[in-house]
Design a protein around this motif. Structure first.
Motif, PDB file in Angstrom:
ATOM      1  N   GLU A  22       0.830  -1.209   0.000  1.00 56.91           N
ATOM      2  CA  GLU A  22       0.000   0.000   0.000  1.00 56.91           C
ATOM      3  C   GLU A  22       0.865   1.260   0.000  1.00 56.91           C
ATOM      4  O   GLU A  22       0.612   2.197  -0.771  1.00 56.91           O
ATOM      5  N   ARG A  77       0.842   3.925  -3.126  1.00 61.84           N
ATOM      6  CA  ARG A  77       0.417   5.314  -2.881  1.00 61.84           C
ATOM      7  C   ARG A  77       1.506   6.292  -3.327  1.00 61.84           C
ATOM      8  O   ARG A  77       1.218   7.315  -3.942  1.00 61.84           O
ATOM      9  N   PRO A 104      -3.018   7.167  -5.947  1.00 68.76           N
ATOM     10  CA  PRO A 104      -4.317   6.673  -6.407  1.00 68.76           C
ATOM     11  C   PRO A 104      -5.510   7.360  -5.762  1.00 68.76           C
ATOM     12  O   PRO A 104      -5.447   7.819  -4.618  1.00 68.76           O
ATOM     13  N   ASP A 105      -6.602   7.423  -6.539  1.00 66.58           N
ATOM     14  CA  ASP A 105      -7.878   7.889  -6.019  1.00 66.58           C
ATOM     15  C   ASP A 105      -8.523   6.784  -5.183  1.00 66.58           C
ATOM     16  O   ASP A 105      -9.214   7.056  -4.211  1.00 66.58           O
ATOM     17  N   VAL A 106      -8.322   5.548  -5.606  1.00 67.82           N
ATOM     18  CA  VAL A 106      -8.842   4.368  -4.918  1.00 67.82           C
ATOM     19  C   VAL A 106      -7.706   3.362  -4.816  1.00 67.82           C
ATOM     20  O   VAL A 106      -6.984   3.133  -5.788  1.00 67.82           O
ATOM     21  N   LEU A 107      -7.545   2.770  -3.632  1.00 62.77           N
ATOM     22  CA  LEU A 107      -6.558   1.708  -3.455  1.00 62.77           C
ATOM     23  C   LEU A 107      -7.058   0.755  -2.379  1.00 62.77           C
ATOM     24  O   LEU A 107      -7.340   1.165  -1.258  1.00 62.77           O
ATOM     25  N   ARG A 108      -7.198  -0.503  -2.774  1.00 62.61           N
ATOM     26  CA  ARG A 108      -7.521  -1.567  -1.832  1.00 62.61           C
ATOM     27  C   ARG A 108      -6.492  -2.672  -2.015  1.00 62.61           C
ATOM     28  O   ARG A 108      -6.251  -3.126  -3.127  1.00 62.61           O
ATOM     29  N   ALA A 152      -6.771  -3.525  -5.966  1.00 64.02           N
ATOM     30  CA  ALA A 152      -7.665  -2.726  -6.798  1.00 64.02           C
ATOM     31  C   ALA A 152      -7.168  -1.287  -6.690  1.00 64.02           C
ATOM     32  O   ALA A 152      -7.086  -0.736  -5.593  1.00 64.02           O
ATOM     33  N   ILE A 153      -6.807  -0.713  -7.824  1.00 67.40           N
ATOM     34  CA  ILE A 153      -6.224   0.629  -7.817  1.00 67.40           C
ATOM     35  C   ILE A 153      -6.782   1.442  -8.981  1.00 67.40           C
ATOM     36  O   ILE A 153      -6.915   0.946 -10.097  1.00 67.40           O
ATOM     37  N   THR A 154      -7.104   2.684  -8.688  1.00 68.10           N
ATOM     38  CA  THR A 154      -7.563   3.634  -9.700  1.00 68.10           C
ATOM     39  C   THR A 154      -6.706   4.877  -9.568  1.00 68.10           C
ATOM     40  O   THR A 154      -6.584   5.444  -8.477  1.00 68.10           O
ATOM     41  N   SER A 155      -6.099   5.283 -10.689  1.00 65.89           N
ATOM     42  CA  SER A 155      -5.228   6.452 -10.661  1.00 65.89           C
ATOM     43  C   SER A 155      -5.162   7.099 -12.041  1.00 65.89           C
ATOM     44  O   SER A 155      -5.143   6.407 -13.065  1.00 65.89           O
ATOM     45  N   GLU A 181      -7.537   0.622 -12.915  1.00 62.02           N
ATOM     46  CA  GLU A 181      -8.378   1.546 -13.682  1.00 62.02           C
ATOM     47  C   GLU A 181      -7.717   2.924 -13.732  1.00 62.02           C
ATOM     48  O   GLU A 181      -6.964   3.284 -12.847  1.00 62.02           O
TER      49      GLU A 181
END
Length: 91
Positions: free
Chosen positions: A9, A13, A18-22, A53-56, A90
């Protein structure tokens, strides 16, 4: 959260903002499957199966393959200690 999940993580980061990171331990879904005992013998309680799961925006102009390579490069040391890694990336 295990040390390896926290390390993943932190690195993701820093690399991709990222906007979303799990970062999820999915090892329990694979308990008893082939390789589980060997992984535990070698790495102890380190998760064997991880889902990221990552969105950036950093992925906006990258192909799917380039996105996967970028993530794998960012966490190369941690990947060596995993049995399986599932990526959802994503832009």
């Amino acid at each position: 959260m295990s040390d390896i999940l926290a390390s993943i993580e932190t690195k993701l980061r820093a690399a991709f903002a990222p906007d979303v990171l799990r970062v999820e331990n999915e090892s329990h879904l694979h308990a008893g499957h082939g390789g589980a005992a060997e992984h535990q013998a070698e790495f102890g309680d380190t998760p064997s199966h991880v889902h990221i799961a990552i969105t950036s925006e950093a992925f906006r102009d990258l192909s799917r393959l380039a996105r996967h390579r970028a993530v794998m490069d960012a966490i190369a040391d941690e990947v060596k200690k995993l049995h399986a890694l599932r990526l959802t990336i994503e832009a």
